[in-house]
Design an enzyme around this catalytic site. Structure first.
Site, mmCIF file in Angstrom:
data_model
loop_
_atom_site.group_PDB
_atom_site.id
_atom_site.type_symbol
_atom_site.label_atom_id
_atom_site.label_comp_id
_atom_site.label_asym_id
_atom_site.label_seq_id
_atom_site.Cartn_x
_atom_site.Cartn_y
_atom_site.Cartn_z
ATOM 1 C CG ASP A 83 -22.437 -35.822 88.584
ATOM 2 O OD1 ASP A 83 -22.591 -35.292 87.477
ATOM 3 O OD2 ASP A 83 -23.148 -36.750 89.002
ATOM 4 C CG ASN A 156 -23.846 -31.442 94.622
ATOM 5 O OD1 ASN A 156 -24.617 -31.255 93.686
ATOM 6 N ND2 ASN A 156 -22.910 -32.378 94.601
ATOM 7 C CD GLU A 157 -23.961 -31.788 99.461
ATOM 8 O OE1 GLU A 157 -22.735 -31.596 99.409
ATOM 9 O OE2 GLU A 157 -24.544 -32.546 98.693
ATOM 10 C CG ASP A 186 -25.559 -39.302 113.150
ATOM 11 O OD1 ASP A 186 -25.671 -39.163 114.388
ATOM 12 O OD2 ASP A 186 -25.414 -40.404 112.597
ATOM 13 C CB THR A 197 -29.638 -36.443 92.056
ATOM 14 O OG1 THR A 197 -28.852 -35.379 91.493
ATOM 15 C CG2 THR A 197 -31.046 -36.377 91.487
ATOM 16 C CE1 TYR A 199 -24.678 -37.691 103.352
ATOM 17 C CE2 TYR A 199 -23.398 -35.671 103.545
ATOM 18 C CZ TYR A 199 -23.818 -36.884 104.067
ATOM 19 O OH TYR A 199 -23.369 -37.268 105.309
ATOM 20 C CB ALA A 221 -29.169 -40.567 111.562
HETATM 21 P P1 NAP Z 1 -17.407 -38.219 95.668
HETATM 22 O O1 NAP Z 1 -17.221 -38.804 97.018
HETATM 23 O O2 NAP Z 1 -16.644 -38.758 94.518
HETATM 24 O O3 NAP Z 1 -18.969 -38.154 95.289
HETATM 25 C C1 NAP Z 1 -19.891 -39.071 95.719
HETATM 26 C C2 NAP Z 1 -20.805 -39.450 94.548
HETATM 27 O O4 NAP Z 1 -21.784 -38.419 94.338
HETATM 28 C C3 NAP Z 1 -20.091 -39.632 93.213
HETATM 29 O O5 NAP Z 1 -20.637 -40.787 92.610
HETATM 30 C C4 NAP Z 1 -20.473 -38.388 92.458
HETATM 31 O O6 NAP Z 1 -20.457 -38.567 91.050
HETATM 32 C C5 NAP Z 1 -21.883 -38.171 92.937
HETATM 33 N N1 NAP Z 1 -22.453 -36.826 92.755
HETATM 34 C C6 NAP Z 1 -21.870 -35.620 92.990
HETATM 35 N N2 NAP Z 1 -22.752 -34.624 92.734
HETATM 36 C C7 NAP Z 1 -23.894 -35.212 92.307
HETATM 37 C C8 NAP Z 1 -25.167 -34.707 91.887
HETATM 38 N N3 NAP Z 1 -25.435 -33.396 91.887
HETATM 39 N N4 NAP Z 1 -26.139 -35.609 91.532
HETATM 40 C C9 NAP Z 1 -25.882 -36.932 91.552
HETATM 41 N N5 NAP Z 1 -24.707 -37.472 91.946
HETATM 42 C C10 NAP Z 1 -23.728 -36.611 92.332
HETATM 43 O O7 NAP Z 1 -17.125 -36.645 95.798
HETATM 44 P P2 NAP Z 1 -17.363 -35.563 94.655
HETATM 45 O O8 NAP Z 1 -17.419 -36.209 93.325
HETATM 46 O O9 NAP Z 1 -16.421 -34.456 94.924
HETATM 47 O O10 NAP Z 1 -18.858 -35.047 94.984
HETATM 48 C C11 NAP Z 1 -19.124 -34.289 96.117
HETATM 49 C C12 NAP Z 1 -20.497 -34.677 96.595
HETATM 50 O O11 NAP Z 1 -20.502 -35.982 97.145
HETATM 51 C C13 NAP Z 1 -21.021 -33.833 97.718
HETATM 52 O O12 NAP Z 1 -21.494 -32.585 97.273
HETATM 53 C C14 NAP Z 1 -22.116 -34.743 98.274
HETATM 54 O O13 NAP Z 1 -23.365 -34.468 97.668
HETATM 55 C C15 NAP Z 1 -21.703 -36.126 97.864
HETATM 56 N N6 NAP Z 1 -21.593 -36.963 99.044
HETATM 57 C C16 NAP Z 1 -22.492 -37.981 99.176
HETATM 58 C C17 NAP Z 1 -22.486 -38.755 100.316
HETATM 59 C C18 NAP Z 1 -23.512 -39.847 100.423
HETATM 60 O O14 NAP Z 1 -24.300 -39.994 99.477
HETATM 61 N N7 NAP Z 1 -23.548 -40.578 101.506
HETATM 62 C C19 NAP Z 1 -21.576 -38.524 101.337
HETATM 63 C C20 NAP Z 1 -20.672 -37.476 101.177
HETATM 64 C C21 NAP Z 1 -20.691 -36.696 100.022
HETATM 65 P P3 NAP Z 1 -19.091 -38.693 90.224
HETATM 66 O O15 NAP Z 1 -18.549 -40.060 90.506
HETATM 67 O O16 NAP Z 1 -19.556 -38.557 88.803
HETATM 68 O O17 NAP Z 1 -18.166 -37.601 90.660
#
Ligand code: NAP
Ligand code: MN
Length: 298
Positions: A83, A156-157, A186, A197, A199, A221
């Site tokens: 993704d 995404n966001e 936070d 789906t 963050y 939070a």
């Molecule tokens: P990353 O740190 O590798 O991504 C975190 C996880 O989110 C990876 O498993 C990624 O999938 C998955 N992901 C990304 N977009 C998604 C979507 N639209 N639906 C479902 N899963 C998704 O960083 P990245 O790959 O550059 O992705 C950036 C995204 O990470 C940000 O936009 C944010 O949404 C997310 N994020 C999540 C958290 C959290 O959940 N606590 C914290 C910070 C950021 P892949 O492994 O296939 O890349």
């Protein structure tokens, strides 16, 4: 959930962007590029992905062209990876609205419609005009502290989070010029349906059908029993003013971020262009929920 859908036909040139962390899939990547060429499709590789292939495999797939920019004649873009790679491919395409096919070699691949083991079927469906087009909305970020080289769009966001401090921040939030709430938390994320789906899911926000035109505001939070995640109309204009004891806080768009100063004002709204995704006809929202999130599994 099934509706008549627009399809893509007559593709002669595709451009490919790919993750640079997929060594174990390389033989399948080369097979896929061979399948495209056998179908008389011209293949252009993004330069940094071509460098990676050359480094790992010692050579490039024969007959491919290399380009740093999206070629003018590309009718379809392919993202090979997870993704995160899909998001970066969409960033490469920018406002051109060239349909993007996600081919997953990553984790769950929510943004992909095909796995690396199904590329023969994908090429066949591409040739026969059986792939469906679906638009996704993005968010645009405007404000005072945004660095000049920052790409101000998010699939995404947009996340507003505390930075290097243990105390809460306060995100004063107005929607269409009306005060909504001061989020003492936070942080706050403003998520698209595609991002629901990502963050947003981790924060307990709602899962949204990706073709919808709306945004979710989900606090991180919050110190309150009443600040629940909320879904707003896609044409909302959201103004955030950041207050905190600390001097600074962090603003992220799809995980790319910068630090902004206390008091900065940010405006978030729908971007003037969309990301067009290519989907296989067997792929739909219910299948994604069932196969990737085990929806309703007992
Ligand atoms: P990353 O740190 O590798 O991504 C975190 C996880 O989110 C990876 O498993 C990624 O999938 C998955 N992901 C990304 N977009 C998604 C979507 N639209 N639906 C479902 N899963 C998704 O960083 P990245 O790959 O550059 O992705 C950036 C995204 O990470 C940000 O936009 C944010 O949404 C997310 N994020 C999540 C958290 C959290 O959940 N606590 C914290 C910070 C950021 P892949 O492994 O296939 O890349
Ligand atoms: Mn990733």
């Amino acid at each position: 959930m099934s509706k008549n859908k627009e399809t893509l036909a007559g593709v002669k040139t595709v451009c490919i962007n790919g993750s640079r962390y997929q060594n174990r899939y390389l033989p399948r990547v080369f097979t896929f590029i061979e399948q495209l060429k056998e179908a008389d499709i011209h293949v252009v590789l993004r330069d940094r992905f071509a460098d990676y292939l050359r480094e790992c495999a010692g050579e490039l797939p024969a007959g491919t062209e290399i380009s740093s920019s999206v070629p003018d004649d590309a009718q379809c873009a392919i993202s090979l990876g997870g993704d995160g790679t899909f998001i970066r491919t969409a960033q490469w395409i920018g406002d051109r609205e060239i349909p993007i096919m996600g081919i997953n070699t990553g984790h769950l691949g929510f943004l992909s419609s095909c796995s690396i083991d199904e590329t023969a079927q994908f090429v066949e469906e591409l040739l026969n005009g059986r792939l469906c087009l679906e638009a996704r909305t993005l968010l645009q970020l405007e404000g005072d502290d945004i660095p000049e080289d920052f790409y101000p769009y998010a699939l995404n966001e947009i996340a507003i989070t505390k930075e290097e401090t243990s105390s809460m921040i306060c995100v004063g939030t107005r929607v269409d010029d009306v005060h909504l709430a001061d989020y003492l938390a936070d942080g706050l994320i403003i998520s698209t349906p595609v991002g629901s789906t990502a963050y947003n899911l981790s924060l307990g926000g709602p899962i949204l059908q990706p073709s919808m035109d709306c945004v979710a505001l989900t606090p991180i939070a919050p110190h309150s029993l009443t600040l629940r995640p909320i879904v707003l109309s896609g044409d909302s204009v959201i103004d955030c003013t950041m207050e905190s004891r600390a001097e600074q806080y962090r603003v992220s768009a799809d995980g790319r971020s910068f630090v902004a100063r206390r008091g900065t004002h940010l405006r978030i709204r729908r971007a003037p262009f969309r990301v067009i995704t290519l989907r296989r006809s067997t792929d739909n929202f219910a299948a994604t929920l069932q196969n990737k999130l085990h929806w309703g599994a007992r």
